[in-house]
Design an enzyme around this catalytic site. Structure first.
Site, mmCIF file in Angstrom:
data_model
loop_
_atom_site.group_PDB
_atom_site.id
_atom_site.type_symbol
_atom_site.label_atom_id
_atom_site.label_comp_id
_atom_site.label_asym_id
_atom_site.label_seq_id
_atom_site.Cartn_x
_atom_site.Cartn_y
_atom_site.Cartn_z
ATOM 1 N N HIS A 122 -19.929 60.409 107.580
ATOM 2 C CA HIS A 122 -20.375 59.617 106.436
ATOM 3 C C HIS A 122 -19.352 58.540 106.112
ATOM 4 O O HIS A 122 -18.159 58.805 106.040
ATOM 5 C CB HIS A 122 -20.578 60.534 105.228
ATOM 6 N N ASP A 172 -25.788 54.535 104.383
ATOM 7 C CA ASP A 172 -25.054 55.059 103.227
ATOM 8 C C ASP A 172 -25.747 54.627 101.931
ATOM 9 O O ASP A 172 -25.927 53.430 101.689
ATOM 10 C CB ASP A 172 -23.624 54.537 103.265
ATOM 11 N N MET A 174 -22.875 38.663 109.755
ATOM 12 C CA MET A 174 -22.001 37.501 109.827
ATOM 13 C C MET A 174 -22.680 36.297 109.172
ATOM 14 O O MET A 174 -23.869 36.056 109.388
ATOM 15 C CB MET A 174 -21.663 37.165 111.283
ATOM 16 N N TYR A 185 -15.125 39.945 111.984
ATOM 17 C CA TYR A 185 -14.370 40.457 113.134
ATOM 18 C C TYR A 185 -13.372 41.527 112.706
ATOM 19 O O TYR A 185 -13.206 42.559 113.377
ATOM 20 C CB TYR A 185 -13.627 39.329 113.850
ATOM 21 N N TYR A 245 -25.851 34.708 115.791
ATOM 22 C CA TYR A 245 -25.552 35.441 114.562
ATOM 23 C C TYR A 245 -26.174 36.830 114.531
ATOM 24 O O TYR A 245 -26.458 37.366 113.471
ATOM 25 C CB TYR A 245 -25.932 34.620 113.316
#
Length: 151
Positions: free
Chosen positions: A22, A69, A79, A118, A136
């Site tokens: 998790h 989550d 991005m 990154y 992208y």
């Protein structure tokens, strides 16, 4: 091969998903992403290829096994378009539809500047590179809790 499992999910991908806990992050990226370089710095330490898949197909398969989550506001990151932080490319809407459908709710996706993305990718558990040509096509999925019955 196993019953009921998407055949695009290799044994290595299933292994990676099983190792993750998790809050761990999984990067799904296109062929333009510097995946091999960044993957060397992840927890898993090497690149996982999911050849023959575009990003939405790969994400759809992965999200049949991995929940997002629900304890964070934005369990998905993408991005930003370089030079146009508010820019939109078609993959953004396609991925939004995939994650919303997988979770059965609207999922917030946050945008990260290229180099921030990154750095976040380096801190991820693993990187899965698809055959998607982009551009992208770079997403980070934060793993949620699997609600299991007691033993």
């Amino acid at each position: 091969m196993l019953k009921g499992m998407d055949p695009r999910l290799s044994a290595e991908i299933v292994h990676v998903l099983m190792l993750m806990g998790h809050g761990d992050d999984l990067v799904i990226c296109d062929v333009n992403h510097p995946a091999a370089t960044i993957a060397a710095e992840t927890t898993y330490g090497r690149l996982v290829d999911m050849a023959g898949c575009d990003i939405p197909t790969a994400a759809r398969a992965i999200l049949t096994l991995m929940p997002l989550d629900s304890f964070v506001p934005a369990p998905v990151s993408r991005m930003q378009v370089v030079g146009d932080p508010d820019g939109v490319v078609p993959i953004f809407a396609r991925m939004q539809a995939v994650v919303d459908l997988a979770e059965g709710r609207a999922v917030q996706v946050q945008a990260l500047e290229r180099f921030a993305f990154y750095e976040a990718a380096k801190r991820s558990f693993a990187i899965i590179r698809t055959s998607d040509s982009g551009p992208y096509g770079c997403f980070i999925l934060k793993k949620g809790v699997v609600d299991l019955p007691e033993l």
